[in-house]
Design a protein around this motif. Sequence first.
Motif, short mmCIF file in Angstrom:
data_model
loop_
_atom_site.label_atom_id
_atom_site.label_comp_id
_atom_site.label_asym_id
_atom_site.label_seq_id
_atom_site.Cartn_x
_atom_site.Cartn_y
_atom_site.Cartn_z
N PRO A 162 0.83 -1.21 0.00
CA PRO A 162 0.00 0.00 0.00
C PRO A 162 0.86 1.25 0.00
O PRO A 162 1.97 1.27 0.54
CB PRO A 162 -0.82 -0.14 1.29
N GLY A 163 0.38 2.32 -0.60
CA GLY A 163 1.18 3.53 -0.75
C GLY A 163 0.70 4.70 0.07
O GLY A 163 1.01 5.84 -0.27
N ASP A 164 -0.06 4.45 1.13
CA ASP A 164 -0.59 5.57 1.92
C ASP A 164 -0.02 5.61 3.32
O ASP A 164 -0.64 6.15 4.24
CB ASP A 164 -2.11 5.48 1.97
N GLU B 238 3.03 -6.59 6.20
CA GLU B 238 3.10 -7.35 4.96
C GLU B 238 4.30 -8.28 5.02
O GLU B 238 5.42 -7.84 5.30
CB GLU B 238 3.23 -6.41 3.77
N THR B 239 4.10 -9.56 4.77
CA THR B 239 5.19 -10.54 4.79
C THR B 239 5.51 -11.02 3.38
O THR B 239 4.77 -10.76 2.43
CB THR B 239 4.81 -11.74 5.66
N GLY B 240 6.64 -11.73 3.28
CA GLY B 240 7.02 -12.32 2.01
C GLY B 240 7.57 -11.35 0.99
O GLY B 240 7.54 -11.61 -0.22
N HIS B 241 8.10 -10.21 1.43
CA HIS B 241 8.66 -9.23 0.49
C HIS B 241 10.03 -8.78 1.01
O HIS B 241 10.12 -8.00 1.94
CB HIS B 241 7.74 -8.02 0.35
N TRP B 242 11.08 -9.28 0.41
CA TRP B 242 12.44 -8.85 0.76
C TRP B 242 12.73 -7.53 0.06
O TRP B 242 12.64 -7.43 -1.16
CB TRP B 242 13.47 -9.90 0.35
N VAL B 243 13.08 -6.53 0.83
CA VAL B 243 13.39 -5.22 0.26
C VAL B 243 14.85 -5.21 -0.17
O VAL B 243 15.76 -5.38 0.65
CB VAL B 243 13.12 -4.10 1.29
N ARG B 244 15.09 -5.01 -1.45
CA ARG B 244 16.44 -5.00 -2.00
C ARG B 244 16.97 -3.60 -2.24
O ARG B 244 18.17 -3.40 -2.40
CB ARG B 244 16.48 -5.77 -3.33
N SER B 245 16.05 -2.63 -2.31
CA SER B 245 16.44 -1.25 -2.60
C SER B 245 15.41 -0.30 -2.00
O SER B 245 14.21 -0.62 -1.94
CB SER B 245 16.53 -1.04 -4.11
N LEU B 246 15.86 0.87 -1.57
CA LEU B 246 14.93 1.88 -1.07
C LEU B 246 13.94 2.30 -2.14
O LEU B 246 12.82 2.70 -1.85
CB LEU B 246 15.71 3.09 -0.57
N GLU C 174 12.27 0.51 -4.02
CA GLU C 174 11.13 -0.38 -4.07
C GLU C 174 9.97 0.08 -3.18
O GLU C 174 8.83 -0.34 -3.37
CB GLU C 174 11.52 -1.79 -3.61
N LEU C 175 10.29 0.93 -2.20
CA LEU C 175 9.30 1.28 -1.20
C LEU C 175 8.36 2.35 -1.71
O LEU C 175 8.76 3.25 -2.45
CB LEU C 175 10.00 1.77 0.08
N PRO C 176 7.10 2.28 -1.31
CA PRO C 176 6.15 3.32 -1.70
C PRO C 176 6.44 4.62 -0.96
O PRO C 176 7.25 4.64 -0.03
CB PRO C 176 4.80 2.72 -1.29
N PRO C 177 5.80 5.70 -1.37
CA PRO C 177 6.04 6.99 -0.70
C PRO C 177 5.74 6.91 0.79
O PRO C 177 4.77 6.29 1.22
CB PRO C 177 5.07 7.94 -1.41
N ALA D 132 1.50 12.72 -2.20
CA ALA D 132 0.45 12.21 -3.05
C ALA D 132 0.99 11.63 -4.35
O ALA D 132 0.38 10.77 -4.97
CB ALA D 132 -0.55 13.33 -3.38
N SER D 133 2.14 12.09 -4.79
CA SER D 133 2.74 11.54 -6.01
C SER D 133 4.23 11.46 -5.83
O SER D 133 4.80 12.10 -4.96
CB SER D 133 2.42 12.44 -7.21
N GLY D 134 4.88 10.64 -6.66
CA GLY D 134 6.31 10.48 -6.56
C GLY D 134 6.67 9.45 -5.53
O GLY D 134 5.87 9.03 -4.72
N GLY D 135 7.92 9.00 -5.52
CA GLY D 135 8.38 7.96 -4.62
C GLY D 135 9.13 8.52 -3.44
O GLY D 135 9.24 9.74 -3.26
#
Length: 550
Positions: A2-4, A236-244, A246-249, A509-512
């Motif tokens: 989710p991105g909020d 949220e499980t099952g998601h290895w973060v490899r890079s910043l 990848e993350l939502p805002p 609201a927009s952008g990463g």
Amino acid sequence: MPGDADAIVVGSGPNGLAAAVTLAAAGLAVLVVEGSETIGGGCRTEQLTMPGLWHDVCAAAHPLAVASPFFRRFDLAARGVRFAHPAVVAAHPLDGGRAAVLTRSVRQTAAGLGRDGAAYRRLLGQVASGDAVPDAVLSSFRRPPRLSWPLAAFTARGLLPATAAARSLRTDEGRALFAGAAAHAMLPLSVPPTGGVGLLLLALGHSAGWPVVAGGSAGITHAMAQAVRGSGGSVETGHWVRSLAELPPARIVLLDVAPRAFLEIAGDRLPAGYAAALRRFRYGAGACKVDFALSGPVPWSNPDARRAGTLHLGGGFEEIAAAEAQVAAGQHPQSPYVLVVQPAVADPGRASAWAHPLWAYTHVPAGSPVDVADQIQAQIERFAPGFADLVLARATRTAAQEQEHNPNYVGGDIGTGAQTLRQVVARPAARRNPYRTPLPGIYLCSAATPPGPGVHGRCGELAALTALRDVFGIREPPGIGPERLPGQPARSGHDRLIHGPHGYCGRLASGGLAADQADRGGEHAERDRDAERGARAGDLADIRPASGDL
């Protein structure tokens, strides 16, 4: 994902979840991202040997959880988590059926040490009194702790190696008891601060106990995740973060990861000096862990050992010191120091009619792929003849496999960093605030930050408090107790974010994440200076709970 979210926490170990609990209690919308399919990091419980038999994956006995200022405020008991205390806190068997025995009473423990009794009372009597020592040890180390007699007594010997701190003890039992506790440091007993580790764990044995969690250690992290969700957050499980990237805002990101992982996640965005400091960060010895399924209780030769929750095996002080020195030299001892937890002694429900769980591990050279289960089993057999006949199944994780299962355990180092004297107070790098990184809005909250390893949640809490102050201007620690019922999140902090001076509403609201950080670079630099000035006046991170909360 989710991105909020206002805040993202990467990693759901006790520190990551403590950060999430703190941020959610302040009114932020929090997202926790976990790479594994299950939450908990080193505080999980799984069926490792046989169906229906539950074993703690890493952390099993919890003196620091009982003593932790964070968990005292969080109130695990009110959230349905029960600590089960054994009749004997810990035992250290010796050859010939003898054993040193640690109980909740300093006097009773001292009485069992014969002519070392008076020396033990002098060594532990004041250190084990009250909350001063655990509160100081579980702080951010950013300012001197409040002076007290217990803390003065601890400091006098705590900065010494175990070989010096235990010099007043002369009997086999007294010296073995101290060596077994000090060897938790995963360092040679001839280097500091192994004396402090021994003193702290023995003192906690008296003041807090070394209990197991009824039903398994996962009860702690499940309660924490439930509190996050109850405050409106998500996991949220099952998601290895490899890079910043990848993350939502989000306004802030807290990373419950080892420095090595942070270097990979951040890529080339870290300043050269800070990146070099993280590369210099030292990791400790590895752990090889064996979980046993037994057909009955362990037949220890010493009767008190049968009533102990935790046992330290390896013989006397000199034998344990030799084994730990061998590990530091890159060797696998034939007679290793072994830690054992028998959870069913304190929590009979952990055993079934057909099997008992037993938890054991030993120290090995970092990154070792060697399976030393036979040496561990032989050391148990040494003090419990007939043990081998009870083994129904066993499951081993070598040091190399520990890292595969949990990337924070670099080389199998379950402490996420060597407990050298320097790295006790300056981890992962020498900075005024160790949680704040040079990247705007990015914070470290793993055991690689103060106060270090253990299930206490303080690394996460202290990092979250820093982020709340830096980014949102929230200087008062949020209440994290259970008085806020699940499903009724306190949104006052969030209202403050919307209507406060930072203009948060609509900002992301927009952008990463990267775009947001670029916009805030100058703002963060000024805020960093303001925060440093504030730190001189007082450290929000060092919350002082009322005495007697234990």
